[in-house]
Design an enzyme around this catalytic site. Structure first.
Site, PDB file in Angstrom:
ATOM      1  N   ASP A 101      42.558  37.638  35.072  1.00 14.64           N
ATOM      2  CA  ASP A 101      41.978  36.967  34.288  1.00 14.64           C
ATOM      3  C   ASP A 101      41.931  36.729  32.591  1.00 14.64           C
ATOM      4  O   ASP A 101      43.223  37.218  32.425  1.00 14.64           O
ATOM      5  CB  ASP A 101      41.223  38.135  33.917  1.00 14.64           C
ATOM      6  CG  ASP A 101      40.439  39.492  34.655  1.00 14.64           C
ATOM      7  OD1 ASP A 101      40.243  38.819  36.100  1.00 14.64           O
ATOM      8  OD2 ASP A 101      39.754  40.121  35.002  1.00 14.64           O
TER       9      ASP A 101
HETATM   10  N1  URA Z   1      41.836  43.884  36.759  1.00 14.10           N
HETATM   11  C1  URA Z   1      40.485  43.330  35.892  1.00 14.10           C
HETATM   12  O1  URA Z   1      40.067  43.636  35.755  1.00 14.10           O
HETATM   13  N2  URA Z   1      41.646  42.234  35.437  1.00 14.10           N
HETATM   14  C2  URA Z   1      42.681  41.659  35.926  1.00 14.10           C
HETATM   15  O2  URA Z   1      43.212  40.495  34.838  1.00 14.10           O
HETATM   16  C3  URA Z   1      43.631  42.516  37.178  1.00 14.10           C
HETATM   17  C4  URA Z   1      43.212  43.149  37.287  1.00 14.10           C
END
Ligand code: URA
Length: 233
Positions: A101
């Protein structure tokens, strides 16, 4: 392989462009300037252009320390992209072996080898990913057991696969979570389902490949052969 062919393959240059680059006198093979494109280079040769090593033609495998605020995509109308942090040729051939993310930091693997990245991202292979997690609220005493059994996430038919929790610092609500899947916002959704909230998320490991501690946020390096091969084991 001839030097001009090496440059064509490694840089995506035409034979004419490669010849021009070599004639400029900016190319060295094992620290010796070479102006002749027919010179032979081997797997052990170090080829440099303007003092910078040109990676051997062939698949590329990169580890990047993704900083906060960068998205894992080629283009984004709003945020900076993690690809902007790479200074490489033929960028369009590269893809992420699993995204993070925009606000997640840490280890991202980038390659142009689709079979290799599939091994990491395909649910079938259950490749482990370890995240360092900081939660808003205290770590519940029942979390380890619930995570090990699987959590029901909204809009998912199946519960999550068993995940491993290791408490790092209970005062800071800091823990390590190892999962073998890569569902959308998975870690955030898992802790949301437990009634908590992820404040910060940082990926430290994918399979046996650990984020290199010498890298600063935004820096990257090519993987070692051992790291590349570890994905197949
Ligand atoms: N899980 C999440 O919630 N975000 C990420 O970036 C990776 C794994």
């Amino acid at each position: 392989m001839r030097l001009d062919k090496y440059l064509c393959d490694a840089l995506g240059a035409t034979r004419k462009e490669a010849t021009k680059i070599i004639k400029s006198g900016d190319v060295t093979v094992n620290d010796v300037i070479q102006k002749n494109g027919s010179v032979k280079v081997t797997d052990n040769s170090v080829v440099e252009w303007q003092g910078r090593e040109i990676q051997k033609p062939g698949p590329r495998y990169i580890m990047l320390f993704k900083p906060d605020g960068f998205v894992c995509s080629h283009e984004d109308g709003f945020n900076q992209t993690a690809f902007m942090l790479l200074d490489e040729v033929k960028m369009e051939d590269l893809h992420f072996a699993g995204r993070l993310d925009v606000d997640t930091t840490g280890l991202v693997l980038i390659t142009d080898d689709g079979k290799w990245s599939h091994r990491i991202t395909s649910p079938k292979h259950k490749c482990e990913k370890t995240y360092r997690v900081w939660l808003a609220d205290p770590i519940g005493s029942d979390y380890a057991e619930k995570l090990a059994h699987g959590i029901e996430l909204r809009n998912e038919k199946m519960p999550t696969l068993p995940a491993k929790l290791e408490i790092v610092d209970p005062k800071e609500n800091e823990l390590l979570l190892t999962i073998t899947e890569g569902k959308y916002h998975q870690v955030k959704r898992m802790f949301a389902a437990l009634g908590n909230k992820v404040e910060h998320l940082h990926r430290e490991r994918i399979g046996q490949i650990e984020l290199d501690e010498t890298l600063e946020p935004g820096e990257y390096r090519f993987l070692t052969q051992e790291e590349i091969d570890s994905v197949w084991h």
